[in-house]
Write a protein that holds these residues in place. Structure first.
Motif, mmCIF file in Angstrom:
data_model
loop_
_atom_site.group_PDB
_atom_site.id
_atom_site.type_symbol
_atom_site.label_atom_id
_atom_site.label_comp_id
_atom_site.label_asym_id
_atom_site.label_seq_id
_atom_site.Cartn_x
_atom_site.Cartn_y
_atom_site.Cartn_z
ATOM 1 N N ARG A 159 0.822 -1.214 0.000
ATOM 2 C CA ARG A 159 0.000 0.000 0.000
ATOM 3 C C ARG A 159 0.852 1.258 0.000
ATOM 4 O O ARG A 159 0.439 2.298 -0.513
ATOM 5 N N GLY A 160 2.053 1.175 0.578
ATOM 6 C CA GLY A 160 2.933 2.338 0.585
ATOM 7 C C GLY A 160 3.719 2.424 1.867
ATOM 8 O O GLY A 160 3.747 1.486 2.671
ATOM 9 N N PRO A 161 4.368 3.558 2.093
ATOM 10 C CA PRO A 161 5.212 3.707 3.283
ATOM 11 C C PRO A 161 4.395 3.923 4.546
ATOM 12 O O PRO A 161 3.276 4.445 4.504
ATOM 13 N N LEU A 162 4.977 3.506 5.665
ATOM 14 C CA LEU A 162 4.464 3.861 6.989
ATOM 15 C C LEU A 162 5.179 5.143 7.383
ATOM 16 O O LEU A 162 6.385 5.157 7.641
ATOM 17 N N HIS A 163 4.447 6.243 7.407
ATOM 18 C CA HIS A 163 5.085 7.555 7.435
ATOM 19 C C HIS A 163 5.862 7.813 8.724
ATOM 20 O O HIS A 163 6.915 8.460 8.694
ATOM 21 N N ASP A 164 5.380 7.292 9.855
ATOM 22 C CA ASP A 164 6.139 7.534 11.090
ATOM 23 C C ASP A 164 7.478 6.818 11.068
ATOM 24 O O ASP A 164 8.496 7.339 11.528
ATOM 25 N N GLY A 165 7.508 5.616 10.482
ATOM 26 C CA GLY A 165 8.772 4.890 10.355
ATOM 27 C C GLY A 165 9.738 5.598 9.421
ATOM 28 O O GLY A 165 10.941 5.695 9.708
ATOM 29 N N VAL A 166 9.221 6.106 8.306
ATOM 30 C CA VAL A 166 10.074 6.826 7.353
ATOM 31 C C VAL A 166 10.579 8.125 7.969
ATOM 32 O O VAL A 166 11.739 8.507 7.763
ATOM 33 N N GLU A 167 9.744 8.806 8.742
ATOM 34 C CA GLU A 167 10.195 10.025 9.426
ATOM 35 C C GLU A 167 11.328 9.717 10.406
ATOM 36 O O GLU A 167 12.293 10.487 10.514
ATOM 37 N N LEU A 168 11.215 8.601 11.108
ATOM 38 C CA LEU A 168 12.290 8.195 12.014
ATOM 39 C C LEU A 168 13.572 7.920 11.241
ATOM 40 O O LEU A 168 14.667 8.361 11.643
ATOM 41 N N LEU A 169 13.453 7.208 10.127
ATOM 42 C CA LEU A 169 14.609 6.937 9.273
ATOM 43 C C LEU A 169 15.278 8.238 8.843
ATOM 44 O O LEU A 169 16.499 8.402 8.962
ATOM 45 N N ARG A 170 14.480 9.182 8.370
ATOM 46 C CA ARG A 170 15.025 10.451 7.877
ATOM 47 C C ARG A 170 15.639 11.271 9.019
ATOM 48 O O ARG A 170 16.648 11.955 8.823
ATOM 49 N N ALA A 171 15.038 11.201 10.195
ATOM 50 C CA ALA A 171 15.580 11.945 11.349
ATOM 51 C C ALA A 171 16.956 11.421 11.731
ATOM 52 O O ALA A 171 17.877 12.198 12.021
ATOM 53 N N LEU A 172 17.111 10.103 11.736
ATOM 54 C CA LEU A 172 18.416 9.510 12.048
ATOM 55 C C LEU A 172 19.441 9.862 10.967
ATOM 56 O O LEU A 172 20.591 10.182 11.263
ATOM 57 N N HIS A 173 18.995 9.804 9.716
ATOM 58 C CA HIS A 173 19.889 10.136 8.604
ATOM 59 C C HIS A 173 20.361 11.589 8.697
ATOM 60 O O HIS A 173 21.541 11.892 8.443
ATOM 61 N N ALA A 174 19.455 12.474 9.102
ATOM 62 C CA ALA A 174 19.803 13.899 9.222
ATOM 63 C C ALA A 174 20.867 14.136 10.290
ATOM 64 O O ALA A 174 21.600 15.128 10.230
ATOM 65 N N LYS A 175 20.967 13.216 11.241
ATOM 66 C CA LYS A 175 21.979 13.309 12.299
ATOM 67 C C LYS A 175 23.223 12.475 11.984
ATOM 68 O O LYS A 175 24.068 12.244 12.854
ATOM 69 N N ASP A 176 23.328 12.006 10.743
ATOM 70 C CA ASP A 176 24.489 11.248 10.265
ATOM 71 C C ASP A 176 24.664 9.894 10.960
ATOM 72 O O ASP A 176 25.783 9.372 11.051
ATOM 73 N N VAL A 177 23.550 9.316 11.439
ATOM 74 C CA VAL A 177 23.620 7.966 12.002
ATOM 75 C C VAL A 177 23.662 6.967 10.848
ATOM 76 O O VAL A 177 22.797 7.003 9.968
ATOM 77 N N PRO A 178 24.642 6.072 10.790
ATOM 78 C CA PRO A 178 24.677 5.066 9.728
ATOM 79 C C PRO A 178 23.448 4.161 9.788
ATOM 80 O O PRO A 178 23.042 3.714 10.871
ATOM 81 N N LEU A 179 22.849 3.904 8.632
ATOM 82 C CA LEU A 179 21.598 3.161 8.545
ATOM 83 C C LEU A 179 21.735 2.001 7.565
ATOM 84 O O LEU A 179 22.295 2.159 6.469
ATOM 85 N N PHE A 180 21.196 0.851 7.966
ATOM 86 C CA PHE A 180 21.246 -0.352 7.146
ATOM 87 C C PHE A 180 19.878 -1.022 7.139
ATOM 88 O O PHE A 180 19.057 -0.808 8.035
#
Length: 218
Positions: free
Chosen positions: A96-117
């Motif tokens: 159906r598409g993205p779960l927006h709260d999860g994607v917001e969390l992903l983007r927030a961590l990325h904005a703080k330069d946390v490595p993501l896998f």
């Protein structure tokens, strides 16, 4: 995929966050399609529990081809052939598409330069559809897809593959330096058993709270 080599560590020594996809970043559910195809709720539940079952689907996530899985099931249940073939012929309708709260969390961590896998149980044949249509997947430095590795969570081997892969981006990476978010308690527990930090993701607010307790900037 991101290729930055910057070094990060939280106050608790976490060097990276690992995301499961279904139930954390994506709303994937066969019900989204089969509510259209099988209007009767009891009949639909029987079909998705006993014919196109989770156990059958996970075999494709583990590397069996969609064609082989489909033909085996059609041979076993020829009376359900059209409904069986719809599972992968119309697979994008289950996403159906993205779960927006999860994607917001992903983007927030990325904005703080946390490595993501990423670490996901997903067919290697259907995953390219997600990769082509959801730009946030390109935030990840690496994604381990079960169908490409011919193994699935919660088997130990896929976590070991993931640790090795992620270690190519973060040298000398230890299991205790990872925190894994998964909507499956079983998969989270498997990671924990191998020395990872793991959060059973039930809702985003609770996950954020636990990440903050590990010193992550969310």
């Amino acid at each position: 995929m991101q290729t930055s080599t910057s070094q990060y560590a939280s106050s608790a020594g976490i060097r990276a966050v690992v995301f499961d996809f279904g139930g954390v970043l994506f709303d994937w559910n066969p019900q989204h399609l089969y509510q259209q195809l099988i209007p009767d709720a009891a009949e639909r539940e029987h079909f998705l529990t006993n014919i196109c079952s989770p156990d059958w689907n996970i075999r494709q996530d583990g590397g069996r081809t969609l064609q082989e899985g489909t033909e085996l099931l059609v041979a076993q249940h020829p009376q359900h052939e059209p409904m069986i073939r719809a599972f992968y012929d119309r697979w994008p309708e289950m996403l159906r598409g993205p779960l927006h709260d999860g994607v917001e969390l992903l983007r927030a961590l990325h904005a703080k330069d946390v490595p993501l896998f990423g670490l996901t149980n997903w067919s290697a044949e259907t995953f390219p559809h997600a990769l082509a249509n959801y730009d946030f997947l390109h935030i990840f430095r690496d994604i381990v897809v079960s169908g490409a590795e011919n193994c699935i969570k919660p088997d130990d081997v896929i976590y070991q593959i993931a640790l090795t892969r992620y270690g190519k981006h973060l040298p000398n990476l230890k299991p205790s330096e990872l925190v894994f978010l998964d909507d499956s308690a079983r998969n989270a527990e498997a990671a924990r058993r191998l020395g990872w930090h793991a959060i059973h993701h039930v809702d985003c607010a609770a996950t954020v709270k636990q990440l903050r307790e590990l010193g992550l900037p969310v």
